[in-house]
Scaffold this active site. Structure first.
Site, PDB file in Angstrom:
ATOM      1  N   GLY A 117       0.821  -1.208  -0.017  1.00  0.00           N
ATOM      2  CA  GLY A 117       0.085  -0.173   0.158  1.00  0.00           C
ATOM      3  C   GLY A 117       0.849   1.379  -0.099  1.00  0.00           C
ATOM      4  N   ILE A 121      -0.201  -5.727   5.471  1.00  0.00           N
ATOM      5  CA  ILE A 121       0.116  -5.415   3.958  1.00  0.00           C
ATOM      6  C   ILE A 121       1.627  -5.480   3.419  1.00  0.00           C
ATOM      7  CG2 ILE A 121      -1.779  -3.371   4.119  1.00  0.00           C
ATOM      8  CD1 ILE A 121       0.590  -1.563   4.363  1.00  0.00           C
ATOM      9  N   ARG A 145      12.358  -1.479  21.126  1.00  0.00           N
ATOM     10  CA  ARG A 145      12.431  -2.897  21.030  1.00  0.00           C
ATOM     11  C   ARG A 145      11.875  -3.317  19.598  1.00  0.00           C
ATOM     12  NH1 ARG A 145       8.526  -7.090  23.750  1.00  0.00           N
ATOM     13  NH2 ARG A 145       9.393  -8.971  22.937  1.00  0.00           N
ATOM     14  N   ILE A 146      12.824  -4.206  19.053  1.00  0.00           N
ATOM     15  CA  ILE A 146      12.390  -4.739  17.809  1.00  0.00           C
ATOM     16  C   ILE A 146      11.701  -6.260  18.384  1.00  0.00           C
ATOM     17  CG2 ILE A 146      13.574  -5.655  15.810  1.00  0.00           C
ATOM     18  CD1 ILE A 146      13.625  -2.723  15.870  1.00  0.00           C
ATOM     19  N   LYS A 162       8.931   0.979  18.837  1.00  0.00           N
ATOM     20  CA  LYS A 162       8.464   2.098  17.726  1.00  0.00           C
ATOM     21  C   LYS A 162       8.419   1.621  16.600  1.00  0.00           C
ATOM     22  CE  LYS A 162      11.673   5.326  20.390  1.00  0.00           C
ATOM     23  NZ  LYS A 162      12.973   6.125  20.367  1.00  0.00           N
ATOM     24  N   GLY A 193       8.129   0.952   9.664  1.00  0.00           N
ATOM     25  CA  GLY A 193       7.661   0.705   8.503  1.00  0.00           C
ATOM     26  C   GLY A 193       8.115   1.789   7.615  1.00  0.00           C
ATOM     27  N   GLU A 194       8.464   3.121   8.057  1.00  0.00           N
ATOM     28  CA  GLU A 194       8.714   4.282   7.010  1.00  0.00           C
ATOM     29  C   GLU A 194      10.078   4.838   7.294  1.00  0.00           C
ATOM     30  OE1 GLU A 194       4.548   6.453   6.767  1.00  0.00           O
ATOM     31  OE2 GLU A 194       4.725   5.379   8.495  1.00  0.00           O
TER      32      GLU A 194
END
Lengths: 195, 324, 675
Positions: free
Chosen positions: C225, C451, C564-565, C637, C640-641
């Site tokens: 998207g 997505i 934290r991942i 956190k 995605g961007e």
């Protein structure tokens, strides 16, 4: 309407088709084989890549009517038996996280399958006379007909490298080691299913 | 897509004899189906010639005869091409994608149509698609379009890489039509737009390409180099096909030079070849030859960069072809 | 863990919006839009007769008989309600037919007469129509101003005043937008390609004037998207009204070409950056002034200068936005709206300042590391930008770098390296979830969207941890508006928003044993008092061909601090994916607006270049451990961007380092390097 017969994943299918129908739309809309994806419908993204008579091709540019007598393999036909063992490339893609949204993935898989069987040089091969080693640069070039907007290329190349095996040359196909590993891995893990 | 009648040709004679207005020949479909879906091409009769017995690549005297239905990928992978005509093999390999090269025929590659955005969009004016409707590219976006040989009616470029190499190699195109067979020398297959931009080639209605004959390869080292905005799967901004023979005393013997991405046809750089031939092989001479060829270029405001690009590329390719 | 839906995706079993088959399969009809061929004007006449005459055509929808929609429908979704045309390519009618080929062919036979008006489609810095909007997205002030800017600029030892421009860019997810609509006794079901089943359902219901519980959106797998499926797009409304008109299920599958005017894009930007510093490199003034476009239908104001309110401190700091309403489609979200174009300008400008001041670009940023968020004064919940820069420098070999531009070459290639910072807000939005013990395992339900982010998998891991159960015993149900309400997959808020609800629901289940439910509205309301952002540093190495100006990127590294991942594999893929998109932004992506017609001219994937496999060489992403108790139960956190933020600047800075040429107008193409 035209009468044709196409073998899809090993099964001959007699059909009556509108000559305008692409092989892609035939697969998706008529035969319910929605694994092959429509990304651009103009041969510009590779999401619709299938194997026609063993060679990778864009189903969107193939008119169904012109494929009378052809043998077509889609992503649904890559695994030797549907629900069990996965094709080595499918297994490698999962292991290497070589997909994100998954929409380009069937095309990547069919393209890689076809690509591994293609001996001969590519645009990046220095000496055209030889069948080159499948370096990363070679894999990248050969897979450039499959766009991935999620940017999974790094992992896609790694997965293909795994399957080609180290030292592979263009045209060598799937390495024996990869084939063995896929067999061992393949039946584990239930998918979510097409609910 | 407008509906059409499809037929598979059984032989060349039959295909050509059955030709009537509204017929188009279908090769691999990689350009024609694309254009049909865009509404740019609207054949009433589609004659599939892709399975005609025109799929051989064979030695022909000191040259090679390539059937028009040979797939691009098969052409580029053929040992004779790779060993004796690497310029052509490499040109084919830089075109399109692996999937498209598997489907596309050699004949179809020659006849692919321009990538000009206005031509491709039937909602726009375009003298090539609709003679007399105008050329919006001239005052619009033409950054990818011609700097040589264009006219006030059309500034389109021909997109084929293979055609550029064939132009440099003096290939000859065999065609058969309703009025019989003939041979067309490359680069003469493709026209400049002039006042008839709707005619891409000199082919007459019904003529079918049956084969391409390559003469003996040029004596020197050869190369094809394509400059594009992404590393693969993109059309050329400018491309160069070149062959350079340098004699023992450092002079240029046989040389070939053709440019892609600059004109309505593959551009055989004859002026540059004249300047080069018999002269010293060196960077300054290469530059002078490039400038001689580009002297007649008239870039548009948005594609001026193609002049330095073409010049630099010609020099760079010739530099690489110099014997070590 | 491997993605849960991995097997379905690699076998082709995962179904995307266009791929559902109603029962019986041949009941489906197809709707195909008819698009305007003017950018501004009025429809005077519509002749649908030639289309209706074609066998297989079931209906033609248009403003001749406006379909019943709510009067409050958003302008881009208010299909066929007006005779006014707002942009080239706008859907002005649609054909419904029993086959895709027929619908498509018939659409070309609908004759529309227009009264064309002169159009204005060009963003320019001096456009008289530029105005300051009340707010920029999502709800920030358009202008912030503190300190004495003229004084800060005048008193500086070194200053720069430069303008950067970014073009219109298109999201171009691989899956074209598509929807299948079915009207049944209990209401409307839409299989849609959306980044949020809940908001999509809410919007479609509101558009059709239906109560929410009469509409269901199903969207289990989405082919990307990047923002373009964040808002409801016209194809979904078209499917619904077409299905209503013909009494059959209707599929709308946009073509790639149609996506360009109809599914949103990133606005072009013109960004003036002024930076001034004292002799030691400390910033005395920052000014970031942005001009961008919106449509005549909707004011969409991209928050381009807002990262400059977060990154560096200066006694004088000004940010501003202006927009102009043009006869263009409404811009919409595209990966990292605001941060992405804004940080290209800010991080290029910091590089230019560093060079002007003779200071290493990393040191310049370290010198200007703020203690609190510059404009708001809020404390950072956590900020480790400096650590990212240092770690990246170590891994990239930055200490060996000679800052002199244009002096390194390898054959005909000039080489160089560049660095840029990255940031993205770390927020969350209210969501609901339920958790239940079922069949020896657990089922967690939430209308989240996967997505391609791996949300389904990450949420499974989050739930498993909250339940203290092995992930294999936890099943997630997502992608359906009949599930508990969830926020959109956007703003990098997915995992944080949904994870918070999932954890709460699981904890509720563990407390009361049968079913756990959660609603995080109150928790989210309490997310005040801190500036919450992820940070990172991008490093790029480029090669520029001295003859042709071709730019290649052999190496890129992103180092991030993002709390934290949740899942390292998923995170790395997301970050590298963002960086890959940033590479495309830097070198090749550009939507061209045709001045004469107002159309997006290069509207397909052959003309709009996204990065191909051969463009992507060595790209890696790593992260630092970061603990932040002020975020959400997971301490995570969003990531995605942030991968796309700053990447283009790192590449542009590397191109300068390689060539001595500063290109301030994206994309950096051979044409620009040769001019």
């Amino acid at each position: 309407m035209a009468e044709i017969t196409i073998r899809v994943n090993g099964t001959g299918v007699p059909l009556s088709v509108d000559p305008r129908t692409s092989l892609l739309d035939l697969l998706r809309e008529r035969l319910g084989l929605t694994g092959t994806k429509k990304g651009c419908d103009h041969g510009q993204c590779g999401a619709c890549t299938v194997l026609i008579d063993g060679r990778r091709a864009n189903a969107c540019l193939a008119l169904a009517v012109a494929q009378d007598g052809s043998d077509v393999t889609t992503v649904e036909g890559l695994a030797p038996d549907g629900d069990g063992e996965l094709h080595p490339l499918q297994a490698a893609f999962i292991e290497r996280d070589a997909f994100q949204c998954g929409y380009c993935t069937p095309g990547q898989l069919c393209s890689a399958t076809g690509m591994l069987a293609e001996s001969g040089p590519s645009a990046v091969t220095a000496d055209l006379a030889e069948d080159p080693r499948l370096t990363r640069a070679e894999i990248r070039e050969r897979m450039s007909g499959n766009l991935c907007r999620c940017g999974a290329y790094v992992n896609i190349v790694a997965a293909i490298e795994d399957v080609a095996g180290s030292g592979a040359r263009a045209g060598d196909g799937v390495s024996a080691a990869a084939r063995d590993m896929a067999g061992a891995r393949g039946s584990a893990g239930a998918g979510e299913g097409a609910r | 897509m407008k509906t059409f009648a499809y037929d598979r040709a059984r032989d060349v004679a039959g295909a050509v004899a059955g030709f009537r207005p509204g017929t188009m020949y279908l090769g691999g479909g990689t350009n024609l189906v694309d254009l049909m879906r865009l509404g740019v091409a609207e054949p009433e009769y589609l004659v599939d010639v892709s399975k005609l017995p025109l799929r051989a690549i064979e030695a022909d005297g000191d040259g090679v005869l390539i059937g028009a239905a040979v797939r691009n990928s098969d052409l580029a992978a053929h040992p004779v091409l790779r060993e004796r005509y690497p310029m052509l093999a490499r040109a084919v390999l830089t075109g399109a994608s692996g999937q498209v090269r598997n489907m596309a025929t050699v004949g179809g590659n020659l006849l692919q149509r321009t990538r000009c955005s206005y031509f491709q969009d039937v909602t726009k004016a375009c003298n090539k698609r609709r003679p007399g409707s105008g050329c919006p590219a001239i005052d619009g976006d033409h950054r990818n379009l011609a700097i040589l040989g264009h006219s006030s009616d059309c500034v389109a470029t021909h997109p084929s890489d293979m055609a550029v190499a064939l132009a440099a190699l003096d290939a000859r195109v065999h065609v058969t039509g309703p009025e019989g067979a003939r041979v067309i020398a490359m680069p003469g297959l493709h026209r400049l737009p002039g006042t008839e931009p709707d005619r891409d080639t000199v082919l007459r209605p019904g003529e079918l390409i049956t084969a391409i004959r390559l003469p003996a390869p040029p004596p020197g080292a050869s190369a094809y180099r394509k400059v594009r905005e992404r590393a693969s799967f993109a059309f050329a901004l400018v491309s160069v096909a070149a062959a350079l023979e340098v004699t023992g005393d450092g002079l240029v013997g046989d040389c070939r030079l053709a440019l892609g991405g600059v004109a309505h046809a593959p551009w055989r750089a004859r002026r540059a070849e004249e300047v080069l031939t018999g002269g010293r092989a060196g960077e300054d001479e290469f530059r002078r030859a490039a400038d001689a060829e580009l002297a007649e270029a008239s870039p548009l405001p948005g594609n001026r960069y193609k002049i330095p690009l073409a010049r630099n590329l010609i020099v760079a390719v010739l530099r690489e072809l110099m014997p070590r | 863990m491997n993605r849960i839906e991995g097997r379905d995706k690699v076998t082709g079993r995962a179904r995307y919006a266009a791929e559902y088959r109603p029962d019986p399969a041949d009941s489906i009809a197809y709707a195909y839009p008819v698009q305007s061929v003017i950018a501004r004007g009025r429809i005077e006449s519509i002749d649908a007769a030639p289309a209706l005459a074609m066998p297989g055509v079931l209906a033609v929808l248009s403003s001749d008989d406006p379909p019943a929609l709510s009067p409050d429908a958003e302008p881009e979704l208010a299909l066929f309600q007006t005779r006014q045309v707002a942009y080239y390519g706008q859907a002005v009618a649609a054909v419904v037919a029993d086959s895709l080929e027929t619908a498509r062919a018939a659409a070309r036979e609908v004759r529309i007469g227009y009264r064309e008006e002169p159009h204005d489609v060009q963003l320019r810095p001096d456009h008289p129509g530029l105005y300051t909007p009340e707010k920029v997205n999502p709800a920030f002030p358009s202008v912030t101003e503190q300190g004495d800017l003229p004084a800060g600029l005048a008193g500086a030892a070194v200053s720069i005043d430069v303008t950067y421009t970014t073009p219109a860019e298109h999201n171009n997810p691989m899956e074209p937008h598509a929807a299948i609509a079915l009207w049944e006794d209990n209401g409307l079901t839409i299989y849609d390609a959306t980044q949020g089943a809940t908001p999509d359902r809410d919007t479609i219901a509101a558009t059709l004037g239906l109560p929410r519980d009469r509409v269901r959106v199903i969207s289990r797998h989405v082919g990307g998207g990047f923002g373009s499926k964040g808002y409801t797009r016209p194809h979904a409304v078209l499917a619904a009204i077409a299905a209503r008109a013909v009494g059959r299920p209707v599929k709308v599958a946009l073509t790639r070409q149609q996506m360009f005017p109809m599914t949103g894009y990133r606005t072009p930007t013109i960004q003036r950056m002024r930076l001034a510093a004292d002799r030691s490199g400390r910033l005395t003034a920052i000014a970031h002034d942005v001009a961008e476009q919106t449509s005549t239908l909707v004011e969409f104001a991209e928050q381009t200068a807002t990262p400059t309110r977060v990154m560096y401190a200066a006694p004088a700091l000004r940010t501003s936005h202006q927009v102009v309403r043009l006869d263009v489609p409404t811009p919409a979200w595209m990966r990292a709206p605001g941060e992405c174009p804004g940080m290209f300008a800010l991080e290029s400008a910091m590089d230019e300042l560093a060079i002007a001041a003779g200071i290493d670009p990393i040191e310049l940023r370290v010198i200007n590391e703020p203690r609190t968020e510059p404009v708001s004064g809020l404390p950072f919940s956590s900020r480790n930008l400096v650590a990212c820069l240092r770690e990246g420098a170590r891994r990239f070999g930055w200490d060996r770098r000679d800052p002199s531009p244009g002096i390194r070459s390898d054959g005909r290639w000039l080489t160089g390296t560049g660095v840029a910072a990255a940031t993205y807000p770390a927020r969350r939005a209210p969501s609901q979830a339920s958790a239940a013990a079922e069949n020896g395992g657990f089922v967690v339900r939430i209308a989240a969207a996967d997505i391609g982010t791996g949300a389904r998998t990450a949420l499974t891991e989050i739930a498993a941890e909250a339940l203290d159960a092995p992930p294999g015993r936890v099943r997630l149900e997502v992608g359906d508006s009949s599930l508990p309400r969830a926020s959109v997959a956007g703003g990098s808020m997915g995992t944080a928003s949904w994870g918070s609800a999932v954890v709460k629901a699981c904890e509720d289940l563990r407390k009361n044993g049968s079913e756990g439910v959660a609603d995080t509205t109150e928790d989210v309301r309490g997310d005040t008092g801190f500036a919450r952002h992820a940070f990172g540093a991008h490093f790029a190495e480029v090669r520029v061909d001295m003859d042709t100006g071709e730019v290649r990127v052999p190496r890129m590294l992103g180092v991030f601090a993002a709390g934290r991942i949740i899942d390292p594999t998923l995170a790395r893929s997301q970050l590298i994916g963002g960086m890959t998109m940033g590479l495309g932004m830097a070198l090749m992506e550009e939507t061209v607006t045709d001045a004469a017609t107002g159309d997006f001219l290069n509207h397909d994937l052959a003309q709009y270049h996204v990065a191909a496999c051969a463009d992507v060489q060595d790209i890696d992403a790593v992260w630092l451990d970061e603990e932040d108790p002020h975020l959400n139960p997971m301490g995570a956190k969003g990531i995605g961007e942030i991968g796309i933020v700053g990447t283009a600047a790192a590449i542009a800075n590397a191109v300068y380092h390689a060539t001595g040429r500063r290109i301030r107008d994206l994309p950096i193409t051979p044409a620009k390097l040769l001019s």
